[in-house]
Design a protein around this motif. Sequence first.
Motif, PDB file in Angstrom:
ATOM      1  N   LYS A  57       3.306  -8.378  14.032  1.00  8.98           N
ATOM      2  CA  LYS A  57       4.258  -8.313  15.141  1.00  8.98           C
ATOM      3  C   LYS A  57       5.563  -8.927  14.679  1.00  8.98           C
ATOM      4  N   GLU A  58       6.633  -8.205  14.885  1.00  6.78           N
ATOM      5  CA  GLU A  58       7.971  -8.654  14.496  1.00  6.78           C
ATOM      6  C   GLU A  58       8.909  -8.328  15.637  1.00  6.78           C
ATOM      7  N   GLY A  59       9.311  -9.344  16.386  1.00  7.36           N
ATOM      8  CA  GLY A  59      10.145  -9.098  17.556  1.00  7.36           C
ATOM      9  C   GLY A  59       9.357  -8.297  18.565  1.00  7.36           C
ATOM     10  N   ASP A  60       9.924  -7.190  19.030  1.00  5.18           N
ATOM     11  CA  ASP A  60       9.241  -6.322  19.985  1.00  5.18           C
ATOM     12  C   ASP A  60       8.334  -5.294  19.311  1.00  5.18           C
ATOM     13  N   ALA A  61       8.440  -5.162  17.988  1.00  4.77           N
ATOM     14  CA  ALA A  61       7.689  -4.137  17.259  1.00  4.77           C
ATOM     15  C   ALA A  61       6.315  -4.645  16.847  1.00  4.77           C
ATOM     16  N   THR A  62       5.333  -3.742  16.867  1.00  3.35           N
ATOM     17  CA  THR A  62       3.984  -4.041  16.397  1.00  3.35           C
ATOM     18  C   THR A  62       3.593  -2.973  15.384  1.00  3.35           C
ATOM     19  N   TYR A  63       3.107  -3.418  14.225  1.00  6.88           N
ATOM     20  CA  TYR A  63       2.697  -2.529  13.143  1.00  6.88           C
ATOM     21  C   TYR A  63       1.293  -2.885  12.706  1.00  6.88           C
ATOM     22  N   TYR A  64       0.609  -1.920  12.173  1.00 10.12           N
ATOM     23  CA  TYR A  64      -0.717  -2.127  11.593  1.00 10.12           C
ATOM     24  C   TYR A  64      -0.608  -1.719  10.131  1.00 10.12           C
ATOM     25  N   LEU A  65      -0.841  -2.686   9.233  1.00 12.02           N
ATOM     26  CA  LEU A  65      -0.640  -2.491   7.805  1.00 12.02           C
ATOM     27  C   LEU A  65      -1.961  -2.651   7.062  1.00 12.02           C
ATOM     28  N   ALA A  66      -2.196  -1.783   6.077  1.00 11.45           N
ATOM     29  CA  ALA A  66      -3.362  -1.902   5.194  1.00 11.45           C
ATOM     30  C   ALA A  66      -2.914  -1.559   3.779  1.00 11.45           C
ATOM     31  N   GLN A  67      -3.548  -2.213   2.806  1.00 14.39           N
ATOM     32  CA  GLN A  67      -3.255  -1.928   1.399  1.00 14.39           C
ATOM     33  C   GLN A  67      -4.474  -1.317   0.737  1.00 14.39           C
ATOM     34  N   PHE A  68      -4.225  -0.581  -0.339  1.00 13.00           N
ATOM     35  CA  PHE A  68      -5.289   0.093  -1.073  1.00 13.00           C
ATOM     36  C   PHE A  68      -4.820   0.319  -2.510  1.00 13.00           C
ATOM     37  N   PRO A  69      -5.745   0.316  -3.459  1.00 16.05           N
ATOM     38  CA  PRO A  69      -5.377   0.598  -4.852  1.00 16.05           C
ATOM     39  C   PRO A  69      -5.414   2.106  -5.127  1.00 16.05           C
ATOM     40  N   PHE A  70      -4.662   2.523  -6.129  1.00 11.55           N
ATOM     41  CA  PHE A  70      -4.778   3.889  -6.645  1.00 11.55           C
ATOM     42  C   PHE A  70      -4.602   3.812  -8.158  1.00 11.55           C
ATOM     43  N   ASP A  71      -5.235   4.746  -8.876  1.00  9.25           N
ATOM     44  CA  ASP A  71      -5.303   4.643 -10.330  1.00  9.25           C
ATOM     45  C   ASP A  71      -4.197   5.365 -11.080  1.00  9.25           C
ATOM     46  N   SER A  72      -3.842   6.521 -10.610  1.00  6.30           N
ATOM     47  CA  SER A  72      -2.884   7.346 -11.342  1.00  6.30           C
ATOM     48  C   SER A  72      -2.161   8.237 -10.341  1.00  6.30           C
ATOM     49  N   ARG A  73      -1.375   9.153 -10.849  1.00  6.11           N
ATOM     50  CA  ARG A  73      -0.747  10.113  -9.937  1.00  6.11           C
ATOM     51  C   ARG A  73      -1.867  10.894  -9.263  1.00  6.11           C
ATOM     52  N   GLU A  74      -1.924  10.787  -7.954  1.00  8.01           N
ATOM     53  CA  GLU A  74      -3.005  11.452  -7.248  1.00  8.01           C
ATOM     54  C   GLU A  74      -2.651  11.667  -5.777  1.00  8.01           C
TER      55      GLU A  74
ATOM     56  N   LEU B 111      -9.328  12.699  -4.615  1.00  9.96           N
ATOM     57  CA  LEU B 111      -9.800  14.083  -4.722  1.00  9.96           C
ATOM     58  C   LEU B 111     -11.232  14.187  -5.242  1.00  9.96           C
ATOM     59  N   LEU B 112     -11.736  13.123  -5.862  1.00 10.28           N
ATOM     60  CA  LEU B 112     -13.121  13.109  -6.330  1.00 10.28           C
ATOM     61  C   LEU B 112     -14.094  12.764  -5.208  1.00 10.28           C
ATOM     62  N   GLY B 113     -13.560  12.457  -4.035  1.00 11.75           N
ATOM     63  CA  GLY B 113     -14.392  12.123  -2.897  1.00 11.75           C
ATOM     64  C   GLY B 113     -14.740  10.650  -2.806  1.00 11.75           C
ATOM     65  N   GLN B 114     -14.187   9.832  -3.682  1.00 13.26           N
ATOM     66  CA  GLN B 114     -14.430   8.392  -3.628  1.00 13.26           C
ATOM     67  C   GLN B 114     -13.589   7.817  -2.496  1.00 13.26           C
ATOM     68  N   ASP B 115     -14.253   7.155  -1.562  1.00  9.08           N
ATOM     69  CA  ASP B 115     -13.491   6.611  -0.445  1.00  9.08           C
ATOM     70  C   ASP B 115     -13.598   5.096  -0.392  1.00  9.08           C
ATOM     71  N   GLN B 116     -12.625   4.533   0.261  1.00  7.90           N
ATOM     72  CA  GLN B 116     -12.523   3.083   0.378  1.00  7.90           C
ATOM     73  C   GLN B 116     -12.096   2.765   1.802  1.00  7.90           C
ATOM     74  N   PRO B 117     -12.768   1.810   2.425  1.00  4.96           N
ATOM     75  CA  PRO B 117     -12.344   1.433   3.780  1.00  4.96           C
ATOM     76  C   PRO B 117     -10.991   0.734   3.754  1.00  4.96           C
ATOM     77  N   LEU B 118     -10.226   0.943   4.794  1.00  4.32           N
ATOM     78  CA  LEU B 118      -8.934   0.276   4.963  1.00  4.32           C
ATOM     79  C   LEU B 118      -9.095  -0.859   5.962  1.00  4.32           C
TER      80      LEU B 118
END
Length: 139
Positions: A94-111, A81-88
């Motif tokens: 790929k698992e069997g027939d399924a394909t997923y795109y996963l990214a992780q990101f940190p967060f500091d508090s309830r937000e 909400l402060l406008g600080q952004d981070q690239p993902l």
Amino acid sequence: MKRALTLLLGLLIATTAAAERKQSYGDYDIHYIAFNSGFLQPDVAAAAGLIRSKRMGVVNIAVLKGAEPVDALVSGTVKNLLGQDQPLSFKRHKEGDATYYLAQFPFDSREVLRFDLNVQPMGGEPVSLTFNQEFFPDE
């Protein structure tokens, strides 16, 4: 372990469909969900190459054309909400027939975090997808 990962990711996609966490663009459906990585079982997180943490989130994207998974280019940012952004940095999983795109990101508090994503299905036009998700540190 692979079966556990497949089950978890399948449940996440099923959950998104039940909660209408998808956007349709022409022939393509983009399913999405973001959640705290602490919800993952240790073996499932390890199999997907994800870090379990009280203050780490995961965003999961799946692209379907009809009922078939489609390869895609996925990129984007997460912003607080402060406008600080981070690239993902999305990794294709790929698992069997399924394909997923996963990214992780940190967060500091309830937000509330805003996700601005670019998804381009192979053979399709690029799509901009934006959604907000509230995160709570798993304390």
